[in-house]
Design a protein around this motif. Structure first.
Motif, mmCIF file in Angstrom:
data_model
loop_
_atom_site.group_PDB
_atom_site.id
_atom_site.type_symbol
_atom_site.label_atom_id
_atom_site.label_comp_id
_atom_site.label_asym_id
_atom_site.label_seq_id
_atom_site.Cartn_x
_atom_site.Cartn_y
_atom_site.Cartn_z
ATOM 1 N N THR A 164 1.679 7.789 58.076
ATOM 2 C CA THR A 164 0.244 7.680 58.321
ATOM 3 C C THR A 164 -0.017 6.632 59.399
ATOM 4 O OG1 THR A 164 -0.032 6.003 56.602
ATOM 5 C CG2 THR A 164 -0.285 8.316 55.949
ATOM 6 N N ARG A 165 -1.233 6.654 59.919
ATOM 7 C CA ARG A 165 -1.626 5.719 60.972
ATOM 8 C C ARG A 165 -1.668 4.295 60.432
ATOM 9 N NH1 ARG A 165 -7.592 5.666 63.946
ATOM 10 N NH2 ARG A 165 -6.906 4.839 65.962
ATOM 11 N N PRO A 166 -1.043 3.333 61.126
ATOM 12 C CA PRO A 166 -1.136 1.941 60.669
ATOM 13 C C PRO A 166 -2.581 1.445 60.702
ATOM 14 C CG PRO A 166 0.632 2.208 62.279
ATOM 15 C CD PRO A 166 -0.168 3.480 62.296
ATOM 16 N N GLY A 167 -2.869 0.450 59.845
ATOM 17 C CA GLY A 167 -4.201 -0.129 59.798
ATOM 18 C C GLY A 167 -4.505 -0.986 61.000
ATOM 19 N N LEU A 181 1.109 -10.739 65.748
ATOM 20 C CA LEU A 181 0.361 -9.503 65.545
ATOM 21 C C LEU A 181 0.572 -9.032 64.119
ATOM 22 C CD1 LEU A 181 -1.333 -7.253 66.982
ATOM 23 C CD2 LEU A 181 0.846 -6.047 67.329
ATOM 24 N N SER A 182 -0.532 -8.729 63.421
ATOM 25 C CA SER A 182 -0.474 -8.204 62.051
ATOM 26 C C SER A 182 -1.218 -6.884 61.985
ATOM 27 C CB SER A 182 -1.091 -9.207 61.070
ATOM 28 O OG SER A 182 -0.442 -10.462 61.143
ATOM 29 N N TRP A 183 -0.866 -6.036 61.014
ATOM 30 C CA TRP A 183 -1.478 -4.707 60.900
ATOM 31 C C TRP A 183 -1.405 -4.212 59.463
ATOM 32 C CZ3 TRP A 183 2.988 -6.018 63.380
ATOM 33 C CH2 TRP A 183 4.174 -5.551 62.825
ATOM 34 N N GLY A 184 -2.186 -3.195 59.158
ATOM 35 C CA GLY A 184 -2.142 -2.576 57.848
ATOM 36 C C GLY A 184 -0.954 -1.640 57.712
ATOM 37 N N ALA A 185 -0.323 -1.612 56.549
ATOM 38 C CA ALA A 185 0.902 -0.839 56.350
ATOM 39 C C ALA A 185 0.641 0.662 56.422
ATOM 40 C CB ALA A 185 1.522 -1.187 55.000
ATOM 41 N N SER A 186 1.627 1.398 56.941
ATOM 42 C CA SER A 186 1.642 2.859 56.909
ATOM 43 C C SER A 186 2.335 3.327 55.634
ATOM 44 C CB SER A 186 2.387 3.426 58.109
ATOM 45 O OG SER A 186 1.746 3.113 59.306
ATOM 46 N N LYS A 203 6.288 -0.652 75.363
ATOM 47 C CA LYS A 203 6.782 -1.178 74.098
ATOM 48 C C LYS A 203 7.187 -2.632 74.270
ATOM 49 C CE LYS A 203 10.168 -0.301 70.430
ATOM 50 N NZ LYS A 203 11.256 0.589 69.956
ATOM 51 N N LEU A 204 6.548 -3.516 73.484
ATOM 52 C CA LEU A 204 6.848 -4.939 73.544
ATOM 53 C C LEU A 204 7.910 -5.353 72.532
ATOM 54 C CD1 LEU A 204 3.326 -6.578 73.940
ATOM 55 C CD2 LEU A 204 5.025 -6.147 75.708
ATOM 56 N N GLY A 205 8.031 -4.582 71.461
ATOM 57 C CA GLY A 205 8.989 -4.938 70.421
ATOM 58 C C GLY A 205 8.836 -4.023 69.239
ATOM 59 N N GLU A 206 9.586 -4.297 68.186
ATOM 60 C CA GLU A 206 9.473 -3.529 66.957
ATOM 61 C C GLU A 206 9.700 -4.439 65.769
ATOM 62 O OE1 GLU A 206 13.488 -1.252 66.063
ATOM 63 O OE2 GLU A 206 12.809 -0.780 68.088
ATOM 64 N N ALA A 207 9.284 -3.957 64.607
ATOM 65 C CA ALA A 207 9.410 -4.730 63.379
ATOM 66 C C ALA A 207 9.941 -3.813 62.286
ATOM 67 C CB ALA A 207 8.048 -5.313 62.972
ATOM 68 N N PRO A 208 10.643 -4.352 61.280
ATOM 69 C CA PRO A 208 11.129 -3.521 60.175
ATOM 70 C C PRO A 208 9.980 -2.855 59.426
ATOM 71 C CG PRO A 208 12.199 -5.683 60.185
ATOM 72 C CD PRO A 208 11.069 -5.755 61.168
ATOM 73 N N GLY A 209 10.284 -1.726 58.802
ATOM 74 C CA GLY A 209 9.250 -0.954 58.127
ATOM 75 C C GLY A 209 8.675 -1.602 56.893
ATOM 76 N N ASP A 210 9.335 -2.640 56.366
ATOM 77 C CA ASP A 210 8.814 -3.320 55.186
ATOM 78 C C ASP A 210 8.031 -4.577 55.535
ATOM 79 O OD1 ASP A 210 10.933 -4.829 56.060
ATOM 80 O OD2 ASP A 210 11.977 -4.907 54.126
ATOM 81 N N THR A 211 7.708 -4.758 56.839
ATOM 82 C CA THR A 211 6.905 -5.902 57.261
ATOM 83 C C THR A 211 5.628 -5.405 57.922
ATOM 84 O OG1 THR A 211 7.960 -6.007 59.431
ATOM 85 C CG2 THR A 211 8.971 -7.281 57.661
ATOM 86 N N THR A 212 4.644 -6.263 58.000
ATOM 87 C CA THR A 212 3.373 -5.904 58.642
ATOM 88 C C THR A 212 2.915 -6.984 59.620
ATOM 89 O OG1 THR A 212 2.154 -6.819 56.760
ATOM 90 C CG2 THR A 212 2.584 -4.435 56.749
ATOM 91 N N SER A 213 3.866 -7.735 60.180
ATOM 92 C CA SER A 213 3.517 -8.706 61.220
ATOM 93 C C SER A 213 4.742 -8.974 62.072
ATOM 94 C CB SER A 213 2.987 -10.018 60.619
ATOM 95 O OG SER A 213 4.011 -10.683 59.910
ATOM 96 N N THR A 228 -1.348 -1.950 70.233
ATOM 97 C CA THR A 228 -1.383 -0.923 69.196
ATOM 98 C C THR A 228 -0.040 -0.894 68.492
ATOM 99 O OG1 THR A 228 -0.731 0.763 70.805
ATOM 100 C CG2 THR A 228 -3.067 0.581 70.314
ATOM 101 N N VAL A 229 -0.033 -0.266 67.310
ATOM 102 C CA VAL A 229 1.166 -0.179 66.471
ATOM 103 C C VAL A 229 1.395 1.275 66.099
ATOM 104 C CG1 VAL A 229 2.277 -0.978 64.348
ATOM 105 C CG2 VAL A 229 0.682 -2.477 65.565
ATOM 106 N N ILE A 230 2.659 1.723 66.148
ATOM 107 C CA ILE A 230 3.049 3.075 65.747
ATOM 108 C C ILE A 230 4.153 2.960 64.707
ATOM 109 C CG2 ILE A 230 4.173 5.210 66.518
ATOM 110 C CD1 ILE A 230 2.737 4.924 69.151
ATOM 111 N N ALA A 231 4.007 3.669 63.585
ATOM 112 C CA ALA A 231 5.017 3.664 62.523
ATOM 113 C C ALA A 231 6.047 4.754 62.779
ATOM 114 C CB ALA A 231 4.354 3.863 61.165
ATOM 115 N N ARG A 232 7.273 4.530 62.317
ATOM 116 C CA ARG A 232 8.366 5.467 62.522
ATOM 117 C C ARG A 232 9.191 5.566 61.253
ATOM 118 N NH1 ARG A 232 12.977 3.523 65.062
ATOM 119 N NH2 ARG A 232 11.715 1.883 66.030
ATOM 120 N N ASP A 233 9.675 6.803 60.935
ATOM 121 C CA ASP A 233 10.566 6.966 59.785
ATOM 122 C C ASP A 233 11.993 7.229 60.256
ATOM 123 O OD1 ASP A 233 10.738 9.684 60.443
ATOM 124 O OD2 ASP A 233 9.310 10.306 58.908
#
Length: 675
Positions: A164-167, A181-186, A203-213, A228-233
């Motif tokens: 789903t779209r991140p918050g 940068l912080s965001w709502g979880a997908s 793309k400036l960077g990436e973060a693990p899927g279990d984090t939101t900042s 902006t933030v894009i989630a990936r599986d």
């Protein structure tokens, strides 16, 4: 083994997992079917290699149309994954069409080379089966035939559901060169594995899927970042981009500029080159670069204290100086000036000699294409989907809008336009635009006054907020070339069966053009966000492409070539990847449209806010040193188009887009004379 064999084996398939469970990714064991037990047309069972399962494998006859067909009885209708185990000991791809019950569900699926005939690999696609008996066929699409086929396996389809779209994001702990940068979880049906963090599509960077900042470092002081933030599986599915947040770093503490460079000298002047040198500047921290320039043009940026400028205009006067810059962007006073005149040369070349406003009052003019008679051009406006007829004196008249177009609050909307070379007889005009389901190539009829008869030619090109490509151009061969972005899903660029991250080549009725290298729409692959297309006097295709964080590119496009993304950005030494002919730092270019006049490529730059001039070295595959014009003078330059019958360009801005922020109606089209 060039004989035919027909052995039909009715295979039972028990898809006991219900459809709902399948769509949720519930696992079930795969069922294997040996190729040697299926129906074989123009092929034979063989055992002359090792590593196969069962009693043998199928050696396809080297002809187009040879196939292996499996019969499967499904207990219930629903999706399934189809995995083919194969070997290809040649150096040539052996694509196949995969069909279910007579309908091709995946065309020209790539079966690339394996290390040798004893090395087996797998290729998986998702298919949908009906309840009862199903015919599943793998058919060779080229004269080389198919690969050696060991078996197929049917099981639970791979994960195809995107997160789903991140918050909405927010920023905190903002400093000169960093922020958090912080965001709502997908959420995802399996698991969110990562978040990709973008600034205006880079793309400036990436973060693990279990984090939101994530703390972003290495930023520029006193600069606004559009984030902006894009989630990936784990399967590579990507979410829609999050809402946007604009965050501005604090002003830098370093306000001391470098000293002026030492004595500036010119030597070795030829028709197209000059050798330059100067004394080093000093700085309270460090000098990071030197700009060789005139009053309005930056010719080259270097780290040392000497350089050779190439690609200069013949028989032309130049007056240059050099300035030093530091990491905070402080600029030194200029050095002394040097003046020289280049030697006489042949007909190639020319430089921009004058620029005038042709037509004001535009809002994000994106595509420009001349009618075959050379008297008027069609121009698209991206976000309101309008199409205009513009005469050579700048008079414009709206001829319609393109139906079903939508924006993405980024780079989507009404994009490229191209006019059929046979417009006088068929009156066709082509557009690429973003629609509800993705990006489309469509055709409309144009009678010289208005547009009508909207028809979709190609769908299935994924969209996202950024990286939608969008340029259209007809080649000397009469086929339509289409640039597509990878929709912020980098792996699509390397998938030969995806329409994204590619240059496509198609007929005017929407079919893959004959002779395409993979038997589908794909002409070249490995592109991130290509937007500039132009053919030179030898009929070769040149392309300009947005890089991510390192290098923008100018490429010479060849059929079947792989231009590297996401494995490579700029030059690299990976086997099978094609290097660009020229590269730029992303803050100096972010290129969009290109045009060629007198064997020189002109490239419009958005973030770099300049027009680059890149001379082609005769009819070779190399180019001279790029030179920048109008640096920061007119803002974000989107499209550059050659004027028929004249050494002139039309150059358009898109300062009204989200990145430029200017008021609607602020964009312009300029006329540039080359002499």
């Amino acid at each position: 083994m060039k004989h035919e064999r027909a052995l039909v084996c009715a295979l039972s398939l028990a898809l006991a997992v219900p459809l709902v469970a399948l769509s949720q990714g519930t696992a079930s064991a795969a069922t294997d079917y040996q190729a040697e037990d299926a129906l074989i047309s123009q092929g034979a069972v063989a055992t002359n290699h090792t590593g196969y399962s069962g009693s043998g494998f199928v050696d396809y006859t080297n002809v187009k149309g040879s196939y292996v067909e499996f019969t499967a009885d499904a207990a219930a209708a629903g999706p399934a994954s189809l995995t083919l185990r194969y070997a290809n000991g040649t150096s040539t791809d052996r694509p196949m069409d995969l069909s279910v019950n007579g309908t091709v569900v995946a065309s020209a699926v790539s079966f690339p080379a394996t290390a040798d005939w004893n090395t087996w690999a797998s290729r998986t696609v998702n298919v949908t089966l009906k309840a009862g008996s199903n015919k599943i066929r793998a058919t060779a699409t080229t004269a080389a035939g198919g690969p050696n086929l060991d078996r197929v396996s049917l099981g639970t389809p791979s994960d195809t559901q995107a997160p789903t779209r991140p918050g909405r994001p927010s920023c905190s702990d903002i400093g000169e060169d960093r922020l958090t940068l912080s965001w709502g979880a997908s959420t995802d049906d399996v698991k969110v594995t990562a978040y990709d963090l973008y600034e205006h599509g880079n793309k400036l960077g990436e973060a693990p899927g279990d984090t939101t900042s994530k703390t972003l470092t290495g930023l520029t002081p006193n600069t606004t970042y559009d984030l902006t933030v894009i989630a990936r599986d784990a399967a590579g599915n990507t979410s829609p981009a999050s809402p946007v947040v604009d965050c501005t770093t604090k002003p830098g503490s370093d306000t001391t500029p470098p000293t002026a460079p030492g004595t500036f000298q010119a030597a070795g002047v030829t028709a197209n080159t000059v050798d330059l040198s100067w004394g080093a500047a000093s700085d309270n921290r460090a000098v990071t670069a030197y700009d060789v320039r005139s009053d309005s043009t930056v010719y080259k940026t270097v780290q040392g204290t000497s350089t050779t400028l190439t690609g200069l205009a013949c028989n032309s006067p130049y007056t240059l100086n050099v300035v030093a810059r530091d990491a905070a962007g402080n600029v030194s006073p200029p050095s002394n000036t040097v003046s020289f005149t280049t030697k006489a040369c042949a007909t190639d070349g020319g430089v921009p000699s004058s620029v005038t406003t042709l037509s004001p009052g535009w809002t994000i003019p994106w595509g420009t294409y001349w009618m075959p008679d050379g008297k008027t051009a069609l121009v698209t406006e991206r976000d309101d989907f309008r199409v205009w007829k513009v005469t050579k004196d700048g008079t414009r008249t709206q001829v319609g809008t393109v139906p079903n177009a939508v924006t993405t609050n980024g780079e989507g909307g009404l994009l490229g336009v191209a006019v059929d070379p046979k417009w006088e007889t068929n009156h066709y005009v082509y557009f690429m635009h973003t629609a509800a389901e993705g990006n489309r190539v469509v055709r409309m009829t144009y009678d010289g006054t208005r547009l009508s008869d909207y028809k979709v030619l190609l769908q299935g090109i994924k969209k996202n907020r950024y990286h939608n490509g969008g340029r259209l151009a007809f080649g000397p061969d009469g086929y339509l070339y289409v640039s597509t972005g990878e929709a912020q899903t980098p792996d699509l660029a390397q998938d030969k069966n995806s329409l994204n991250g590619k240059i496509l080549r198609m007929t005017t009725d929407g079919k893959p053009a004959p002779g395409n290298p993979f038997g589908n729409y794909v002409y070249s692959l490995g592109h991130r966000n290509p937007q500039g297309l132009a053919f030179d006097r030898s009929g070769r295709l040149w392309e300009a492409e947005f890089g991510n964080s390192s290098k923008d590119e100018l490429n010479l496009i060849k059929p079947g070539a792989n231009y590297g993304w996401p494995t490579c950005e700029g030059n690299c030494n990976v086997a099978g990847m094609t290097n660009p002919k020229a590269t730029w730092n992303v803050n100096e270019a972010s290129p969009s449209g290109i045009a060629i006049v007198r064997n020189v490529v002109y490239m419009a730059s958005l973030r770099g806010e300049r027009l680059w001039r890149i001379p082609i070295n005769g009819d070779s595959e190399s180019v001279g040193t790029p030179t920048a014009y109008y640096v920061g003078t007119y803002g974000r330059l989107r499209t550059v188009t050659k004027v028929p019958g004249a050494d002139q360009l039309w150059l358009s801005t898109t300062n009204c887009d989200n990145n430029g922020g200017a008021a609607d109606g602020s964009d312009k089209i300029f006329r540039v004379t080359i002499s």
